[in-house]
Design an enzyme around this catalytic site. Structure first.
Site, short mmCIF file in Angstrom:
data_model
loop_
_atom_site.label_atom_id
_atom_site.label_comp_id
_atom_site.label_asym_id
_atom_site.label_seq_id
_atom_site.Cartn_x
_atom_site.Cartn_y
_atom_site.Cartn_z
N GLY A 31 0.80 -0.97 -0.36
CA GLY A 31 -0.07 -0.08 -0.17
C GLY A 31 0.79 1.37 0.34
O GLY A 31 2.22 1.18 -0.41
N LYS A 72 11.11 7.59 4.83
CA LYS A 72 11.97 7.48 5.70
C LYS A 72 13.63 7.63 5.64
O LYS A 72 14.47 7.42 6.04
CB LYS A 72 11.19 7.11 7.04
CG LYS A 72 11.12 7.40 8.46
CD LYS A 72 9.28 7.56 7.28
CE LYS A 72 8.61 8.88 7.83
NZ LYS A 72 8.03 9.39 6.82
N GLY A 118 -11.23 -4.23 -7.10
CA GLY A 118 -11.94 -5.09 -5.98
C GLY A 118 -13.00 -4.20 -5.59
O GLY A 118 -13.21 -2.85 -5.77
N ILE A 147 -1.73 18.82 1.64
CA ILE A 147 -2.26 19.80 2.81
C ILE A 147 -3.42 18.58 2.94
O ILE A 147 -4.54 18.86 3.35
CB ILE A 147 -3.26 20.26 1.76
CG1 ILE A 147 -4.23 19.42 0.08
CG2 ILE A 147 -2.47 21.74 1.37
CD1 ILE A 147 -5.00 21.01 -0.40
N GLY A 148 -3.56 16.81 2.74
CA GLY A 148 -4.12 16.10 3.53
C GLY A 148 -4.58 14.85 2.75
O GLY A 148 -3.72 15.06 1.20
N ARG A 149 -5.10 13.90 2.59
CA ARG A 149 -5.83 12.62 2.11
C ARG A 149 -7.15 12.83 1.50
O ARG A 149 -7.83 13.55 2.95
CB ARG A 149 -4.90 11.25 2.54
CG ARG A 149 -3.05 11.48 2.15
CD ARG A 149 -2.64 10.83 2.81
NE ARG A 149 -2.91 9.34 1.75
CZ ARG A 149 -1.59 9.31 0.87
NH1 ARG A 149 -1.40 10.32 -0.03
NH2 ARG A 149 -1.81 8.30 0.54
N HIS A 169 21.36 5.21 32.07
CA HIS A 169 22.50 6.18 31.99
C HIS A 169 23.51 5.41 31.19
O HIS A 169 24.52 4.46 31.69
CB HIS A 169 23.16 6.86 33.26
CG HIS A 169 23.99 8.48 32.86
ND1 HIS A 169 23.63 9.38 32.81
CD2 HIS A 169 25.18 8.39 33.67
CE1 HIS A 169 24.41 10.43 32.69
NE2 HIS A 169 26.19 9.40 32.85
P1 FAD Z 1 -2.90 1.73 2.14
O1 FAD Z 1 -1.54 1.94 2.31
O2 FAD Z 1 -3.31 3.34 1.56
O3 FAD Z 1 -3.38 0.58 1.62
C1 FAD Z 1 -4.51 0.55 0.80
C2 FAD Z 1 -4.00 -0.68 -0.74
O4 FAD Z 1 -5.73 -0.51 -1.35
C3 FAD Z 1 -3.45 0.22 -1.44
O5 FAD Z 1 -2.72 -1.08 -1.16
C4 FAD Z 1 -4.16 -0.14 -2.91
O6 FAD Z 1 -3.81 -0.33 -4.46
C5 FAD Z 1 -5.31 -0.49 -2.78
N1 FAD Z 1 -6.61 -0.71 -3.55
C6 FAD Z 1 -7.45 0.45 -3.35
N2 FAD Z 1 -8.23 0.15 -3.85
C7 FAD Z 1 -8.51 -0.57 -4.35
C8 FAD Z 1 -9.72 -1.76 -5.19
N3 FAD Z 1 -10.61 -1.08 -5.47
N4 FAD Z 1 -9.35 -2.92 -5.62
C9 FAD Z 1 -8.04 -3.73 -5.17
N5 FAD Z 1 -7.12 -2.61 -3.79
C10 FAD Z 1 -6.89 -1.43 -4.10
N6 FAD Z 1 2.19 6.48 8.11
C11 FAD Z 1 2.52 5.78 9.39
O7 FAD Z 1 2.02 5.26 10.68
N7 FAD Z 1 4.08 6.29 9.77
C12 FAD Z 1 4.16 7.03 8.22
O8 FAD Z 1 5.91 7.19 8.61
C13 FAD Z 1 4.07 7.24 7.56
N8 FAD Z 1 4.55 8.09 6.68
C14 FAD Z 1 3.63 8.69 5.25
C15 FAD Z 1 4.26 9.57 4.59
C16 FAD Z 1 3.34 9.94 3.57
C17 FAD Z 1 3.89 10.38 2.57
C18 FAD Z 1 2.29 9.34 3.27
C19 FAD Z 1 1.74 9.68 1.99
C20 FAD Z 1 1.48 8.33 4.77
C21 FAD Z 1 1.86 8.53 5.11
N9 FAD Z 1 1.65 7.69 6.52
C22 FAD Z 1 2.47 6.94 7.23
C23 FAD Z 1 0.32 7.10 6.72
C24 FAD Z 1 -0.57 6.12 5.73
O9 FAD Z 1 0.62 5.56 4.70
C25 FAD Z 1 -1.38 5.63 5.97
O10 FAD Z 1 -2.00 5.56 6.67
C26 FAD Z 1 -1.18 3.77 5.77
O11 FAD Z 1 -0.57 3.75 4.72
C27 FAD Z 1 -2.92 3.83 6.01
O12 FAD Z 1 -3.50 1.68 5.22
P2 FAD Z 1 -4.16 1.29 4.81
O13 FAD Z 1 -4.26 -0.25 4.70
O14 FAD Z 1 -5.25 2.12 5.20
O15 FAD Z 1 -4.44 2.28 2.95
#
Ligand code: FAD
Length: 480
Positions: free
Chosen positions: A41, A52, A116, A285-287, A459
């Site tokens: 993801g 990182k 999906g 500015i967010g996601r 320490h």
């Molecule tokens: P995601 O990781 O986004 O995974 C979702 C998956 O679903 C993806 O692989 C995508 O391809 C798949 N998908 C989407 N739609 C479909 C579909 N219809 N069918 C099949 N597959 C699909 N968080 C931290 O805790 N520590 C950090 O240091 C950190 N650094 C970050 C740095 C950046 C630049 C960014 C953008 C984010 C960072 N985050 C960090 C946030 C973190 O990446 C997310 O909170 C986390 O990845 C969310 O996990 P998730 O499983 O919900 O979604």
């Protein structure tokens, strides 16, 4: 073709793949559907891990330039090689991606690569290019054709989120960039305007400042990392200014114009209009949650303010369909997505004990200096009606900080005075993101400040600052 399964997970990020492993441990026949060629993801491919890795390269570059003061003389100049740094970053990502494949295979999780979507009831349709076969070696459904139909007992939505555009100025991949696009750049820009002073914005500002880029960081609210304790925001801003980052808070972007050599960004700040020229701008500015084309309506899954609405055990308005991670309105962090995934499948299996306590979720930002916190900020604790005492300890008073040459920042402990419970710990400084683990345990076991103080800290370590801040919160600081 229709397959019978206990659980189908749509999305193989840290929410989805961790949930799959836990579901398999619980004896559920599980299939993960992922649209991308690899699992992991945003976190693994465009977020936590690649950023990182680059921040580590940038920190080494700065340390190498500064090594002389520790008696390490580097003959000749120290140079940053973006291509090599990218190679190292990609190696780290690929190693982790192989690790996820191995874990899914080891746990007997089926996998399908394709898009999906919910198809009514608990049915899931997967549009695949190759009938769902996949290359990782994890067990494929083996279906032929372009649509695979799955009919599980439960569905877990874990499709994550995508960068949000600045209204009127969509990311173009050339000069106006989102974080995915900035990570794809092969060169270090001369100048960068970062729009947004949250975790993503400050990490990229810090990274490029380390690499010598002239960085301006603009935040609409009145402080950086606005979810953190106010004193932490103030200290970070001070440190950033000392590093040469031009920080502007309470500042909004009014216009962006493309020019021959980059961009002209115009801002409104307290009624005044200013402009800055830069090579590229990062919009941080967010996601926005990935809720489009998921069949939510057909399945009766409700959406609220753009996020999937869930119960405290992650179940959506549609019985048997759960949602986690960046899709729902909780902190958008990888470890939260994983914790929610585990909770969701444990609820399906009837073994979930209690909902997640979001007051105990650590928040970590990997800029220089690092920021990490868990629990209530001082103002949150007061707003919730606690009788509050706080203690602060500066890293400048610590032996280990002097050894490392990293003396900026502090640890702040927030306690309530009635039962002496630790309510929050806030750290800005070197290795804050590792130091916070102790505070997470302290909050989880509802420790008192007295117990934290009586825990013997080795320490010389940076962790002594946590004990010292706790001493200060009890009104008896030793070394400050
Ligand atoms: P995601 O990781 O986004 O995974 C979702 C998956 O679903 C993806 O692989 C995508 O391809 C798949 N998908 C989407 N739609 C479909 C579909 N219809 N069918 C099949 N597959 C699909 N968080 C931290 O805790 N520590 C950090 O240091 C950190 N650094 C970050 C740095 C950046 C630049 C960014 C953008 C984010 C960072 N985050 C960090 C946030 C973190 O990446 C997310 O909170 C986390 O990845 C969310 O996990 P998730 O499983 O919900 O979604």
């Amino acid at each position: 073709m229709t397959r019978e399964l206990d659980l189908v997970i749509i999305g193989g990020g840290p929410g989805g793949y961790v949930a799959a492993i836990r579901a398999s441990q619980l004896g559920m026949r599980t299939c993960v559907v992922e649209k991308d060629p690899q699992f992991g993801g945003t976190c693994l491919h465009r977020g936590c891990i690649p950023t990182k890795a680059l921040l580590h390269s940038a920190a080494l570059f700065e340390q190498a330039r500064d090594a002389g003061r520790f008696g390490v003389v580097i003959e000749g100049s120290v140079r940053f090689d973006p291509a090599k740094a990218r190679g190292y970053r990609d190696q780290v990502v690929q190693k982790n991606a192989r690790g996820i494949d191995f874990l899914l295979r080891k746990n007997g999780v089926e996998t399908i690569h394709g898009w999906g979507r919910l198809a009514g009831g608990n049915r899931v349709e997967v549009a695949t290019e190759d009938g769902g076969a996949q290359s990782s070696g994890a067990q494929s459904s083996g279906a032929q054709g372009s649509t695979v139909e799955l009919s599980p007992r439960y569905v877990l939505l874990a499709t994550g989120s995508a960068p949000r555009d600045l209204p009127g100025y969509p990311a173009d991949g050339e000069t106006i960039l989102d974080s995915d696009q900035l990570l794809e750049q092969d060169r270090v820009p001369e100048s960068l305007v970062v729009i947004g002073g949250g975790a993503v914005g400050v990490e990229f500002a810090s990274l490029y400042a380390s690499l010598g880029t002239s960085v301006a960081l603009v935040e609409m609210l009145d402080r950086l990392v606005p979810n953190e304790d106010e004193e932490v925001s103030a200290e970070l801003e001070r440190c950033f200014r000392r590093r040469g980052i031009a920080v502007s808070t309470s500042t909004r972007v009014a216009a962006i114009e493309r020019q021959a050599s980059g961009l002209k960004v115009t801002f409104d700040a307290a009624g005044e209009r200013r402009s800055l020229e830069c090579e590229v701008a990062l919009v941080a500015i967010g996601r926005r949650p990935n809720i489009d084309d998921l069949g939510l309506e057909v399945a009766g899954v409700e959406v609220e303010e753009g996020c999937v609405r869930v119960s405290q055990f992650q179940e959506t308005a549609a019985s048997g369909i759960y949602a986690i991670g960046d899709l729902v309105k909780t902190p958008w962090l990888a470890h939260v997505a994983s914790a929610e995934g585990i909770l969701a499948v444990e609820h399906m299996a009837g073994v979930a004990e209690r909902p997640i306590d979001y007051d105990r979720v650590p928040s970590c930002t990997y800029c220089d200096p690092e920021v990490a916190s868990v629990g209530l900020t001082e103002s949150e604790a007061r707003q919730r009606g606690h009788e509050v005492a706080v203690g602060k300890f500066p890293f400048s008073a610590l032996g280990k900080s002097a050894i490392l040459g990293k003396t900026e920042g502090f640890v702040k402990v927030v306690r309530e005075t009635r039962y002496d419970q630790v309510l929050g710990v806030h750290i800005v400084g070197a290795h804050a993101t590792d130091l916070i683990a102790e505070a997470c345990v302290a909050l989880q076991v509802e420790t008192t400040t007295e117990e934290l103080v009586r825990t013997i800290h080795a320490h010389p370590t940076l962790s002594e600052a946590v004990a010292e801040a706790a001493q200060a919160a009890l009104g008896r600081p030793l070394h400050a």
